[in-house]
Design a protein around this motif. Sequence first.
Motif, PDB file in Angstrom:
ATOM      1  N   GLU A  88       0.834  -1.208   0.000  1.00 23.83           N
ATOM      2  CA  GLU A  88       0.000   0.000   0.000  1.00 23.83           C
ATOM      3  C   GLU A  88       0.870   1.260   0.000  1.00 23.83           C
ATOM      4  O   GLU A  88       0.585   2.217  -0.718  1.00 23.83           O
ATOM      5  CB  GLU A  88      -0.924   0.010   1.216  1.00 23.83           C
ATOM      6  CG  GLU A  88      -2.069  -0.960   1.122  1.00 23.83           C
ATOM      7  CD  GLU A  88      -2.874  -1.049   2.422  1.00 23.83           C
ATOM      8  OE1 GLU A  88      -2.639  -0.247   3.354  1.00 23.83           O
ATOM      9  OE2 GLU A  88      -3.733  -1.935   2.494  1.00 23.83           O
ATOM     10  N   GLN A  89       1.934   1.254   0.798  1.00 24.41           N
ATOM     11  CA  GLN A  89       2.836   2.405   0.838  1.00 24.41           C
ATOM     12  C   GLN A  89       3.526   2.619  -0.507  1.00 24.41           C
ATOM     13  O   GLN A  89       3.703   3.753  -0.954  1.00 24.41           O
ATOM     14  CB  GLN A  89       3.878   2.231   1.946  1.00 24.41           C
ATOM     15  CG  GLN A  89       3.303   2.341   3.331  1.00 24.41           C
ATOM     16  CD  GLN A  89       4.306   1.959   4.403  1.00 24.41           C
ATOM     17  OE1 GLN A  89       5.326   1.323   4.133  1.00 24.41           O
ATOM     18  NE2 GLN A  89       4.001   2.336   5.643  1.00 24.41           N
ATOM     19  N   ARG A  95       1.724   6.757  -6.843  1.00 21.58           N
ATOM     20  CA  ARG A  95       0.625   7.607  -7.275  1.00 21.58           C
ATOM     21  C   ARG A  95       0.922   9.087  -7.039  1.00 21.58           C
ATOM     22  O   ARG A  95       0.527   9.940  -7.815  1.00 21.58           O
ATOM     23  CB  ARG A  95      -0.662   7.249  -6.526  1.00 21.58           C
ATOM     24  CG  ARG A  95      -1.586   6.387  -7.346  1.00 21.58           C
ATOM     25  CD  ARG A  95      -2.870   6.174  -6.626  1.00 21.58           C
ATOM     26  NE  ARG A  95      -2.666   4.991  -5.804  1.00 21.58           N
ATOM     27  CZ  ARG A  95      -3.244   4.747  -4.649  1.00 21.58           C
ATOM     28  NH1 ARG A  95      -4.086   5.610  -4.134  1.00 21.58           N
ATOM     29  NH2 ARG A  95      -2.994   3.660  -3.977  1.00 21.58           N
ATOM     30  N   ASP A  96       1.599   9.378  -5.938  1.00 25.40           N
ATOM     31  CA  ASP A  96       1.873  10.766  -5.566  1.00 25.40           C
ATOM     32  C   ASP A  96       2.919  11.422  -6.462  1.00 25.40           C
ATOM     33  O   ASP A  96       3.094  12.625  -6.424  1.00 25.40           O
ATOM     34  CB  ASP A  96       2.316  10.844  -4.103  1.00 25.40           C
ATOM     35  CG  ASP A  96       1.166  10.531  -3.160  1.00 25.40           C
ATOM     36  OD1 ASP A  96       0.004  10.539  -3.615  1.00 25.40           O
ATOM     37  OD2 ASP A  96       1.433  10.257  -1.975  1.00 25.40           O
TER      38      ASP A  96
END
Length: 97
Positions: A88-89, A95-96
Amino acid sequence: MFGFINRVSPALSLKQGLDASTERTRAIADRVAKSTMGGADGFALPGGANAAATARANGVDLEQEMTNLADEQLHFEATARLLQKTYEQLRTSMRDR
């Protein structure tokens, strides 16, 4: 991409931990199955106290093995959650950018 993920996260070591946990679970299941078979073929297991007596006669402590299995299950689940958070991280950081 795999080399990058392994350099920036503990994903590989967590996956290896899951693999090792799976092998330990299989070993426990194998010991229990062999000890309770009592020489029978296939899936014909003696029931109840008979299975416990057969296992004791074969030198396997079923209570201890079930405790080991429960511990291993907790270890597996905790490691799986850590791996899930790691992924998830990684997804969030990709994505960021």
